[in-house]
Design an enzyme around this catalytic site. Sequence first.
Site, short mmCIF file in Angstrom:
data_model
loop_
_atom_site.label_atom_id
_atom_site.label_comp_id
_atom_site.label_asym_id
_atom_site.label_seq_id
_atom_site.Cartn_x
_atom_site.Cartn_y
_atom_site.Cartn_z
N GLY A 105 -25.42 -20.32 -0.65
CA GLY A 105 -24.98 -21.05 0.23
C GLY A 105 -23.12 -21.55 -0.02
N TYR A 106 -22.48 -22.15 0.82
CA TYR A 106 -21.14 -22.79 0.67
C TYR A 106 -21.03 -23.98 1.26
CZ TYR A 106 -19.99 -17.88 -0.69
OH TYR A 106 -19.80 -16.74 -1.53
N ILE A 107 -20.30 -25.01 0.40
CA ILE A 107 -20.07 -26.17 1.05
C ILE A 107 -18.63 -26.03 1.17
CG2 ILE A 107 -19.63 -28.72 0.59
CD1 ILE A 107 -21.88 -28.65 -1.43
#
Lengths: 159, 159
Positions: free
Chosen positions: B28-30
């Site tokens: 996942g990415y922030i």
Amino acid sequence: MSVEIERKFLVKSDHWRSLAKGTVYRQGYILTTNKTATVRVRIVGDHAYLTLKGKTAGLARSEFEYPIPIEDAKIILETLCDRPLIEKTRYRIPLNNVVWEVDEFSGENQGLILAEVELIHENQSLELPDWIGEEVSGDLKYYNVNLCQNPYQLWTTKN
Amino acid sequence: MSVEIERKFLVKSDHWRSLAKGTVYRQGYILTTNKTATVRVRIVGDHAYLTLKGKTAGLARSEFEYPIPIEDAKIILETLCDRPLIEKTRYRIPLNNVVWEVDEFSGENQGLILAEVELIHENQSLELPDWIGEEVSGDLKYYNVNLCQNPYQLWTTKN
């Protein structure tokens, strides 16, 4: 993961100055589009850390902190972090079973001094030294990540 | 810090499937407000990593990757990362002195298959297997971070 429970105050006198020696902190944020996560890189002396923080719920906040090579941290601060960086001197003052951390900001936040204390639980009683002023725990503008986006020197109303 | 030099292609046949076994990646990415930095959390088998990547210059990109506890990674993916998460199976295929990584996406990017190869230098010659299709190295929409913001299933024009 740890959970950080913190109260934050302004200071109203210089009486804390004689109580501790300061350490220089240099840190930056990679600003995020959601309001949940904070990404921080911090250099303290010879050590560096990459830290993710979650959303604040009351006084508590989840925190994930990892040591990283200082040479990486310097490049990340220089090339990836948003401007301005946060520069401050932190004074650690143990008093009555807690440790007060007084942050004296420099650079674009010069003039701001904040005192923080980390608690074991949210309802812990806390004796306030005479140099402690107004509590600003819930006030978003005093978050370091927000001092990066809206530094103290630009505030039209200062406490 | 390392520098990643990568070329990326679509695939045009299934001939790669017999060449490797796959490993599941969950990441996942922030999402960040500046276009320079990418913040990724990835779980591969029993291992987890927190990775910062810098801006792409040509085919090259700076990368800072740190192993983190898998339990932290699960909480970060669950509570701090933007949606959707990226789920894919990666097939590593060594061929002619390079290693092809074929990513078969699932979830909201199902239907997309990308082949990537990491190079030692930007001008390295590269022999393309018969199952390699169009090069998409410079095409931002194929970046994993952008597949999080605009997943393949939502594309109106698909290759």
